[in-house]
Design an enzyme around this catalytic site. Structure first.
Site, PDB file in Angstrom:
ATOM      1  CE  LYS A  30      56.985  27.870   5.985  1.00 21.78           C
ATOM      2  NZ  LYS A  30      56.911  26.457   6.042  1.00 21.78           N
ATOM      3  CB  THR A  31      60.581  23.333   3.677  1.00 19.41           C
ATOM      4  OG1 THR A  31      59.679  24.398   3.562  1.00 19.41           O
ATOM      5  CG2 THR A  31      60.642  22.076   3.364  1.00 19.41           C
ATOM      6  CG  ASP A 216      56.565  24.082   9.034  1.00 13.78           C
ATOM      7  OD1 ASP A 216      57.153  24.850   8.851  1.00 13.78           O
ATOM      8  OD2 ASP A 216      56.348  23.990   7.471  1.00 13.78           O
ATOM      9  CD  GLU A 217      54.517  27.817   7.959  1.00 14.20           C
ATOM     10  OE1 GLU A 217      53.802  28.323   8.487  1.00 14.20           O
ATOM     11  OE2 GLU A 217      53.678  27.308   5.880  1.00 14.20           O
ATOM     12  CD  GLN A 247      54.715  34.373   4.809  1.00 14.58           C
ATOM     13  OE1 GLN A 247      53.649  33.955   4.328  1.00 14.58           O
ATOM     14  NE2 GLN A 247      56.385  34.063   4.626  1.00 14.58           N
ATOM     15  NE  ARG A 611      52.124  33.936  -0.885  1.00 10.25           N
ATOM     16  CZ  ARG A 611      52.779  33.189   0.272  1.00 10.25           C
ATOM     17  NH1 ARG A 611      53.310  31.781  -0.226  1.00 10.25           N
ATOM     18  NH2 ARG A 611      53.967  33.955   1.364  1.00 10.25           N
TER      19      ARG A 611
END
Length: 679
Positions: A30-31, A216-217, A247, A611
């Site tokens: 995503k980044t 973002d997020e 998430q 993770r």
């Protein structure tokens, strides 16, 4: 630039005008999409200063700026510097500083510690100081503020004392902030929204400046942040929101997953692009993640993660007889991976639902000689010695900051005990003085002892000297001189349990002073007082260490604390009903919130699973001791959703350390017997 993007990422980066929702699965880059989109906008002629990207951590903002500069090539650093990359709260602070005339003048920013300190004082005034956890009251007030509720409008649950005390303290809290000319963390967003909704000329300045907004997020946004975004988007509606509804794990602190689920309703005509290719995890791990996410009851968008990283061991599901054996087995396994397989400690992590679970694992890791760190401990800017220095500096630049003044009025001790401070407060109230005015006029206060008068004079002289030094030699030198003047190092040495602890605390002070010096060196402005005030406001938004820790150690973290991290091997422990999902979500309640709470626990489990890159180990116990009794435990409901073909079950019979010792004793006895036969 686009050669490094997969097809879905490329579509997101090259999207033209209008709203865009990018549903970015875990580990899907995503980044990469965000920074490539920013770079593409600049390359296509959008002025860098017309782009704003909002994040949730300063670290994320800094990393994105570096990557944008790299993508832009020659001259990229200058262009990246013009892009507004900031957290929601830092952006809000910037708006309020620019618009402080419309807001009513200068102000101080209270961090969470200041908020808790204020609520503690308010609880004391209503004679309830020892009955309530101030942080829990602050959380309720925070939720009310972000929902734009006025005093008297807070939701109330029958029989909930915390709701009742929050109702009582909320108006007092707001009044106290006004008296201190202070804004708290929530105000940095809420006051911007109020200002923009009240003053169309003000919001027009900002919507005209920013033609493109990226977030973002997005799944972590709350109601206030959504309202800010809707205002900032203006009529252009060039909003690119990147997030993952799978998430969304921060509902307990006000985040609303429905913001991302209802994006198309808030921004009609929005394009939705899913990023499903995972670059992090092996196939078995993703199979488990997909199976867990597929059972979400509140899902609106479905994603199926896939990877080109085929193969990998099956996910291991381990059951231990009790927590001691569970912890000992995990520690032994970690030691084996490090010693026998050459694993680097920093690539290994133990994740758990609640902080209280870490103790047994810490003890077992120490027994096995495995170096480790616990994530989510006390943050740097919340450490006492650091907050003490910051409080002194806040009083230097703003003597009306009563919370900071109360913190340092008798620290280090200067003869101003509780009775003396109470007398000073009473006199201030009678004369309409601020607390600082009362301290400065202590000689006019009846009933103060000679020691208390000397203490007030000493404090006033210390602050005045620091204020003068600030103008002469700058903030860093003035701060160091202040620490020397109050003999802070000597007090830390006297109050610490040992030389090592004292040295560590003083190192924290030195780190703060070094941070002030570094930041001041970048500034060429002549007004050091104004610079220091700005620095202190910025520090109210910061929680991380001035320098990152790079030790090669095993990580222990709560699932919430692990968000955004990744490890080669993850041990997700305590997979039992009552732990994950947490007992609070299983309690019968007379509200309709419980089902949603369970779904957030499912998303939390999903975060833990994703993770892991190479290996995932899930552990649980058959029984735990509660109130002195051994109580059977039920496996987490999430384990029932796992695909059998990708999971290996294993049961541990005993403590691996005890088993090894017993084997050694048995071998020794056998050798002794054989020797006896030879006699």
């Amino acid at each position: 630039m686009a050669a490094k993007l997969n097809p879905a990422q490329k579509r997101a980066v090259e999207h033209g005008e209008g709203p865009l929702l990018v549903l970015a699965g875990a580990g899907s880059g995503k980044t990469r999409v965000l920074v490539h989109r920013i770079a593409r906008l600049v390359a296509r002629g959008v002025p860098a200063r017309a782009i704003v990207a909002l994040t949730f951590t300063n670290k994320a903002a800094g990393e994105m700026r570096t990557r944008v500069a790299s993508l832009l090539g020659k001259g990229g650093t200058a262009a990246a510097r013009e892009v507004t990359l900031a957290t929601f709260h830092a952006f809000g602070l910037g708006v309020l500083l620019k618009e402080k005339t419309a807001l009513g003048g200068a102000f101080t920013v209270f961090d969470q510690g200041d908020q808790i300190g204020l609520v503690k004082e308010l609880l004391r005034r209503v004679d309830a100081g020892k009955r309530f956890d101030a942080a829990a009251v602050v959380a309720r007030i925070s939720r009310a503020k972000n929902a734009f509720l006025r005093p008297g409008e807070l939701p109330e649950r029958t029989g909930d004392e915390y709701d009742e005390v929050a109702q009582e303290l909320y108006p007092r809290y707001l009044e106290a902030l006004r008296g201190f000319r202070a804004l708290d963390f929530d105000d940095l967003v809420c006051e911007v929204v109020r200002l923009w909704e009240r003053r169309k000329d003000v919001v027009a300045r900002w919507t005209e400046r920013f033609s493109h907004v990226l977030v973002d997020e997005y799944q972590d946004t709350n109601h206030a942040q959504l309202r800010m975004l809707l205002q900032l988007a203006g009529t252009r509606r060039n909003v690119c929101a990147v997030g993952d509804d799978d998430q969304a794990i921060y509902g307990w602190r006000g985040a609303e997953v429905r913001n991302i689920l209802e994006f198309e309703e808030h921004f009609p005509g929005a394009r939705v692009i899913k990023l499903e290719q995972n670059y992090r995890s092996r196939t078995p791990i993703l199979a488990v993640a997909n199976a867990v996410a597929a059972k979400r009851a509140d899902a609106r968008y479905t994603k199926t993660l896939f990877t080109e990283r085929e193969g990998g061991d099956r996910v291991l599901s381990v059951v231990a007889p009790d927590p001691d054996v569970e912890a000992a087995w995990v520690a032994a396994e970690i030691r084996r991976r490090i010693k026998d397989e050459g694993a680097r400690p920093h690539e290994l992590a133990i994740l758990y639902r609640s902080n209280g679970q870490s103790r047994a694992f810490e003890e077992s890791l120490r027994t096995h000689g495995v170096a480790h760190r616990v994530v989510g401990g006390q943050q740097f800017y919340e450490r006492k010695e650091v907050k003490d220095v910051l409080a002194y500096l806040r009083v230097v630049v703003n003597p009306r900051d009563e919370i900071s003044l109360r913190r340092i009025i008798n620290y280090p001790a200067r003869g101003l005990g509780a009775q003396s401070v109470e007398r000073i407060e009473l006199t201030a109230a009678q004369h309409g003085w601020t607390l600082w005015q009362a301290v400065s006029r202590a000689q006019a206060i009846d009933g103060l002892s000679g020691g208390a008068l000397e203490g007030c004079d000493a404090l006033a002289a210390t602050v005045e000297k620091a204020k003068q030094e600030l103008g002469k030699v700058g903030a860093a030198a003035a701060a160091r001189g202040l620490c020397d003047g109050v003999r802070l190092k000597a007090d830390l040495e006297a109050g610490a349990p040992g030389a090592a602890a004292a040295a560590h605390r003083w190192q924290n002070v030195e780190a703060l002073l070094a941070s002030i010096a570094r930041n001041e060196a970048r500034d060429t402005g002549p007004d050091r007082g104004r610079w220091l005030a700005g620095y202190l406001r910025a520090m109210a938004l910061e929680t991380s260490e001035p320098e990152e820790e790079t030790d090669d150690v095993v990580t222990l973290s709560t699932l919430h604390g692990s968000k955004g991290l990744e490890f080669s091997v993850v041990y997700l422990v305590g997979c039992e009903e009552g732990l994950l999902p947490h007992a609070r979500t299983l309690e019968a309640r007379a509200t309709d919130a419980a089902p949603q709470d369970i779904e957030e626990e499912r998303r939390l489990f999903y975060v833990g699973v994703t993770r892991a890159r190479e290996a995932l180990i899930l552990t649980r116990c058959k029984a735990r001791v509660a109130r002195g009794k051994r109580v059977p435990r039920t496996p987490s409901r999430f384990l029932a959703d796992l695909p059998a073909e990708h999971v290996e079950e294993r049961e541990i019979k005993d403590d691996p350390v005890k088993t090894t010792e017993a084997m050694g004793q048995s071998a020794g006895a056998l050798l002794a017997a054989l020797e006896g036969l030879g006699e």
